[in-house]
Design a protein around this motif. Sequence first.
Motif, PDB file in Angstrom:
ATOM      1  N   ASN A   1       8.979  18.057  10.511  1.00 41.31           N
ATOM      2  CA  ASN A   1       8.192  17.032   9.841  1.00 41.31           C
ATOM      3  C   ASN A   1       7.807  15.901  10.788  1.00 41.31           C
ATOM      4  O   ASN A   1       8.624  15.438  11.589  1.00 41.31           O
ATOM      5  CB  ASN A   1       8.992  16.455   8.664  1.00 41.31           C
ATOM      6  N   VAL A   2       6.555  15.444  10.679  1.00 45.17           N
ATOM      7  CA  VAL A   2       6.078  14.253  11.380  1.00 45.17           C
ATOM      8  C   VAL A   2       6.173  13.095  10.397  1.00 45.17           C
ATOM      9  O   VAL A   2       5.357  12.990   9.471  1.00 45.17           O
ATOM     10  CB  VAL A   2       4.619  14.420  11.849  1.00 45.17           C
ATOM     11  N   HIS A   3       7.150  12.222  10.577  1.00 41.79           N
ATOM     12  CA  HIS A   3       7.370  11.135   9.620  1.00 41.79           C
ATOM     13  C   HIS A   3       7.003   9.793  10.237  1.00 41.79           C
ATOM     14  O   HIS A   3       7.378   9.501  11.376  1.00 41.79           O
ATOM     15  CB  HIS A   3       8.825  11.112   9.160  1.00 41.79           C
TER      16      HIS A   3
ATOM     17  N   THR B   1       9.074   9.749  13.773  1.00 38.25           N
ATOM     18  CA  THR B   1      10.244  10.601  13.951  1.00 38.25           C
ATOM     19  C   THR B   1       9.847  12.050  13.692  1.00 38.25           C
ATOM     20  O   THR B   1       9.219  12.345  12.671  1.00 38.25           O
ATOM     21  CB  THR B   1      11.377  10.225  12.984  1.00 38.25           C
ATOM     22  N   ILE B   2      10.171  12.938  14.615  1.00 39.64           N
ATOM     23  CA  ILE B   2      10.057  14.375  14.373  1.00 39.64           C
ATOM     24  C   ILE B   2      11.415  14.837  13.860  1.00 39.64           C
ATOM     25  O   ILE B   2      12.439  14.648  14.525  1.00 39.64           O
ATOM     26  CB  ILE B   2       9.680  15.147  15.647  1.00 39.64           C
ATOM     27  N   MET B   3      11.408  15.423  12.668  1.00 44.82           N
ATOM     28  CA  MET B   3      12.645  15.701  11.947  1.00 44.82           C
ATOM     29  C   MET B   3      12.691  17.154  11.505  1.00 44.82           C
ATOM     30  O   MET B   3      11.678  17.721  11.092  1.00 44.82           O
ATOM     31  CB  MET B   3      12.703  14.788  10.720  1.00 44.82           C
ATOM     32  N   GLN B   4      13.873  17.749  11.592  1.00 47.64           N
ATOM     33  CA  GLN B   4      14.107  19.075  11.017  1.00 47.64           C
ATOM     34  C   GLN B   4      14.324  18.883   9.516  1.00 47.64           C
ATOM     35  O   GLN B   4      15.241  18.161   9.096  1.00 47.64           O
ATOM     36  CB  GLN B   4      15.344  19.715  11.639  1.00 47.64           C
TER      37      GLN B   4
ATOM     38  N   LEU C   1      14.774  15.084  15.913  1.00 45.49           N
ATOM     39  CA  LEU C   1      14.572  15.732  17.200  1.00 45.49           C
ATOM     40  C   LEU C   1      14.018  14.776  18.251  1.00 45.49           C
ATOM     41  O   LEU C   1      14.339  14.882  19.436  1.00 45.49           O
ATOM     42  CB  LEU C   1      13.626  16.924  17.053  1.00 45.49           C
ATOM     43  N   ALA C   2      13.136  13.852  17.844  1.00 46.79           N
ATOM     44  CA  ALA C   2      12.515  12.937  18.802  1.00 46.79           C
ATOM     45  C   ALA C   2      11.915  11.767  18.052  1.00 46.79           C
ATOM     46  O   ALA C   2      11.523  11.891  16.885  1.00 46.79           O
ATOM     47  CB  ALA C   2      11.437  13.655  19.612  1.00 46.79           C
TER      48      ALA C   2
END
Length: 301
Positions: A105-107, A134-137, A148-149
Amino acid sequence: MRLIFMGTPDFAVPTLEALVAAGHEIVAAYSQPPRPAGRGKKLQPSPVHLAAERHGIPVFTPVSLKPADEQARFAAHGAEAAIVAAYGLLLPQAILDAPPLGCLNVHGSLLPRWRGAAPVQRAILAGDVHTGITIMQMERGLDTGPMLATVATPVAGKTAGDLTHELAALGADLMVRVLADLGAFDPEVQPEAGVTYAAKIDKAESRLDFNSDAEQVERQVRAFAPAPGAFFELDGERYRVLAAEVAEGEGAPGTVLDDRLTIACAQRALRPVIVQRAGRPAMETAALLRGRAIPAGTTLA
């Protein structure tokens, strides 16, 4: 990489475009169903829907992903991962589990701050100094998955429109970098400290609250620009304030203090810079006042 893309608004389009440009194979795009829009209330496909069609990507617009046949169709695409950006539908566990690499997900916030639907507006309203991507699983919880980043950016004097546009570009770039070397990004469990929730914006929140201090009222203007637009009412007519500045001045909250439409707040004052009357184009305050006098002493609601 063989991917499914899931998104709906303009915020998501740069990520889709960046994935295509990076050479990923987008086997399907999922988006919210077309909605009535415009004066004729014709069904209008979402920005992601239109962007996917331009690239020849098959588009799917289910009203829900809970039915077993929808979940089977999703799995049948054979994607390695699903990339999600402001999609707007709940992803059941079967969807989350279908791609071998899961759903990323691109949050639009620095998690765990501002989980939820309106992170950009809430960051502005709260006076946050920084926000970011935030890049999120993804997992079943509301934006609770491992990170993740991240990438940060100042909020400064940006409107929600400006900040959303900036974050969309940052998110697209970061997602491409993550996918280029996915194994190099170790998932980090979100800390329990600092969790906040970005509730969906209620249009009633966009009425300017002159009983607050001027800095907070100016944040309202930026948080709701360009839409739905912070507003005040005069003689039953709504005036949208699209840009404003904090000014010196004292008086009863909501009272016009001078011939520049400076409006008293609980502390200091607000001076609108760009205003829009219903059914008319946005204009500078000086132009508005030439056609519609609002004298000092007028009380605004």
